[in-house]
Design an enzyme around this catalytic site. Structure first.
Site, PDB file in Angstrom:
ATOM      1  N   ARG A 240       0.846  -1.188   0.000  1.00 59.94           N
ATOM      2  CA  ARG A 240       0.000   0.000   0.000  1.00 59.94           C
ATOM      3  C   ARG A 240       0.889   1.248   0.000  1.00 59.94           C
ATOM      4  O   ARG A 240       1.919   1.288   0.687  1.00 59.94           O
ATOM      5  CB  ARG A 240      -0.898   0.047   1.247  1.00 59.94           C
ATOM      6  CG  ARG A 240      -2.100  -0.894   1.219  1.00 59.94           C
ATOM      7  CD  ARG A 240      -3.151  -0.470   0.199  1.00 59.94           C
ATOM      8  NE  ARG A 240      -4.330  -1.324   0.197  1.00 59.94           N
ATOM      9  CZ  ARG A 240      -4.512  -2.384  -0.596  1.00 59.94           C
ATOM     10  NH1 ARG A 240      -3.583  -2.727  -1.461  1.00 59.94           N
ATOM     11  NH2 ARG A 240      -5.636  -3.077  -0.537  1.00 59.94           N
ATOM     12  N   GLU A 269      -4.224   7.109  -4.950  1.00 62.68           N
ATOM     13  CA  GLU A 269      -4.437   6.567  -6.306  1.00 62.68           C
ATOM     14  C   GLU A 269      -5.781   7.038  -6.848  1.00 62.68           C
ATOM     15  O   GLU A 269      -6.740   7.125  -6.093  1.00 62.68           O
ATOM     16  CB  GLU A 269      -4.437   5.023  -6.247  1.00 62.68           C
ATOM     17  CG  GLU A 269      -3.104   4.445  -5.819  1.00 62.68           C
ATOM     18  CD  GLU A 269      -3.180   2.932  -5.570  1.00 62.68           C
ATOM     19  OE1 GLU A 269      -4.229   2.323  -5.849  1.00 62.68           O
ATOM     20  OE2 GLU A 269      -2.198   2.396  -5.070  1.00 62.68           O
ATOM     21  N   HIS A 287      -1.288  -0.237  -9.872  1.00 61.41           N
ATOM     22  CA  HIS A 287      -1.948  -1.132  -8.917  1.00 61.41           C
ATOM     23  C   HIS A 287      -2.528  -2.367  -9.626  1.00 61.41           C
ATOM     24  O   HIS A 287      -3.746  -2.592  -9.629  1.00 61.41           O
ATOM     25  CB  HIS A 287      -3.053  -0.394  -8.147  1.00 61.41           C
ATOM     26  CG  HIS A 287      -3.438  -1.090  -6.871  1.00 61.41           C
ATOM     27  ND1 HIS A 287      -3.838  -0.424  -5.747  1.00 61.41           N
ATOM     28  CD2 HIS A 287      -3.486  -2.408  -6.540  1.00 61.41           C
ATOM     29  CE1 HIS A 287      -4.113  -1.284  -4.786  1.00 61.41           C
ATOM     30  NE2 HIS A 287      -3.905  -2.499  -5.240  1.00 61.41           N
TER      31      HIS A 287
HETATM   32  C1  8YV Z   1      -6.798  -5.591  -5.590  1.00 60.45           C
HETATM   33  C2  8YV Z   1      -5.246  -5.321  -3.575  1.00 60.45           C
HETATM   34  O1  8YV Z   1      -6.743  -5.463  -6.939  1.00 60.45           O
HETATM   35  O2  8YV Z   1      -6.573  -7.108  -2.769  1.00 60.45           O
HETATM   36  C3  8YV Z   1      -5.911  -6.120  -2.515  1.00 60.45           C
HETATM   37  O3  8YV Z   1      -5.756  -5.735  -1.349  1.00 60.45           O
HETATM   38  O4  8YV Z   1      -4.514  -4.480  -3.284  1.00 60.45           O
HETATM   39  C4  8YV Z   1      -5.417  -5.507  -5.048  1.00 60.45           C
HETATM   40  O5  8YV Z   1      -4.639  -6.553  -5.479  1.00 60.45           O
HETATM   41  C5  8YV Z   1      -7.752  -4.577  -5.071  1.00 60.45           C
HETATM   42  O6  8YV Z   1      -7.618  -4.278  -3.742  1.00 60.45           O
HETATM   43  C6  8YV Z   1      -9.170  -5.006  -5.374  1.00 60.45           C
HETATM   44  O7  8YV Z   1     -10.093  -4.371  -4.560  1.00 60.45           O
END
Ligand code: 8YV
Length: 321
Positions: A240, A269, A287
């Site tokens: 993150r 983002e 991302h």
């Molecule tokens: C996802 C992610 O694409 O799952 C997670 O926490 O960071 C990502 O890989 C995204 O969050 C989907 O909501």
């Protein structure tokens, strides 16, 4: 026949996942795939039994307090849950679940791509080809840092960190890590444990971040800690953006303290700090850690397995709150 549960699906999901939703639920889809505002989230949840959000929906305490009483579950299409205030959900008796495991391989692949891309200056090379500025081969041009045999520090040795360690061993990397608790020797597989972040950092030619974003890890990688990395180290982040202090990282990249950074996640983002784009020693992705066809299907099915359990009155496999 009992009435199907009503589910608000906040973003467009893969076809197979939407097909299962359509079959088993009274689903409210977002075919335009637009990110809803907080007001819209509350409004569109009217009469819904559950919400399937992504990390793009900020389910803060203020939003959760305003959700209609009908909402009994939030089954996130994500492993990360920093976008959901778990205490607020608990206080309202709303069950929250996530989708662990199924995206670990895909995310570790992107971490490896960032390590390679940042070290081998992939962005600059690609840019030369695409802008027709590649004038000639040069014995002294485009020199990067060799990955093979280097020390890789993994901050947060959970599911993704452990898979990255395996992949990196294929490059003969020596694995160092810090985790809240030390892993058992069989899982460690020779990786060297450090009892604190500060002890880990000086050992890292490469540092890959894999800890969740929490109040404790917010801006963990600040100027002081970046200063503990060896000169010319490379930082990669697939976890993150909040774990990194942008001012400090950008200064470390500008000064040459760090050779490069590979980033798949950012603060704010998609309106990321524009200074990252102006630097040549950054390798940037939007991302896409979990963005493979296989993984996005699996994430959707995992979210639905949780929802199925909740609507059937069973304990969901991935309960967070
Ligand atoms: C996802 C992610 O694409 O799952 C997670 O926490 O960071 C990502 O890989 C995204 O969050 C989907 O909501």
């Amino acid at each position: 026949m009992s009435k199907k549960a009503v589910v608000l699906v906040t973003r467009k999901l893969p076809d197979a996942v939407e097909a299962r939703l359509e079959r088993d639920y009274d689903a409210r889809f977002n075919s335009a795939d637009r990110v809803y505002t907080s007001d819209e989230l509350v409004e569109f949840s009217a009469g819904a039994d559950a919400i399937i959000p992504c990390h793009t929906e900020k389910l803060t305490a203020a939003v959760i307090e305003r959700l209609p009483d009908s909402v009994r579950a939030i089954c996130s299409f994500s492993v990360g849950f920093d976008h959901i205030d778990l205490d607020a959900a608990k206080a309202r008796g709303i069950i929250v679940t996530n989708t662990p495991d199924v995206l670990s391989d895909a995310t570790a692949e992107i971490a490896m791509l960032l390590i390679l891309g940042a070290a081998r200056r992939a962005h600059e090379g690609e840019q030369q080809i695409r802008t027709a500025t590649w004038s000639d081969w040069s014995a002294i041009g485009g020199l990067g840092i060799q990955v093979t045999g280097k020390r890789l520090g993994i901050l947060g040795m959970g599911r993704v960190g452990q898979i990255l360690a395996k992949r990196a061993r294929g490059f003969d990397m020596q694995i160092h890590y810090h985790n809240r608790s030390r892993l058992s020797p069989d899982i460690e597989a020779g990786a060297i444990y450090h009892g604190s972040v500060e002890q880990l950092l000086p050992q890292c030619d490469f540092l890959s971040l894999h800890c969740p974003a929490t109040p404790e890890t917010e801006r963990l990688m600040n100027a002081e800690r970046l200063g503990l990395l060896p000169d010319g180290a490379i930082l990669v982040n697939t976890a993150r953006g909040a774990i990194v202090d942008d001012d400090a990282l950008i200064e470390a990249l500008r000064s040459g303290k760090l050779f490069a950074a590979g980033l798949d996640v950012f603060n704010n983002e998609p309106d990321i700090d524009p200074r990252y784009k102006a630097l040549d020693n950054t390798f940037l992705l939007p991302h896409i850690g979990s963005a493979t066809r296989e993984t996005r299907d699996a994430m959707g099915f995992r979210a639905l397995d949780n929802l199925d359990a909740i609507t059937a009155g069973r304990e969901p496999p991935d309960r967070l709150a």
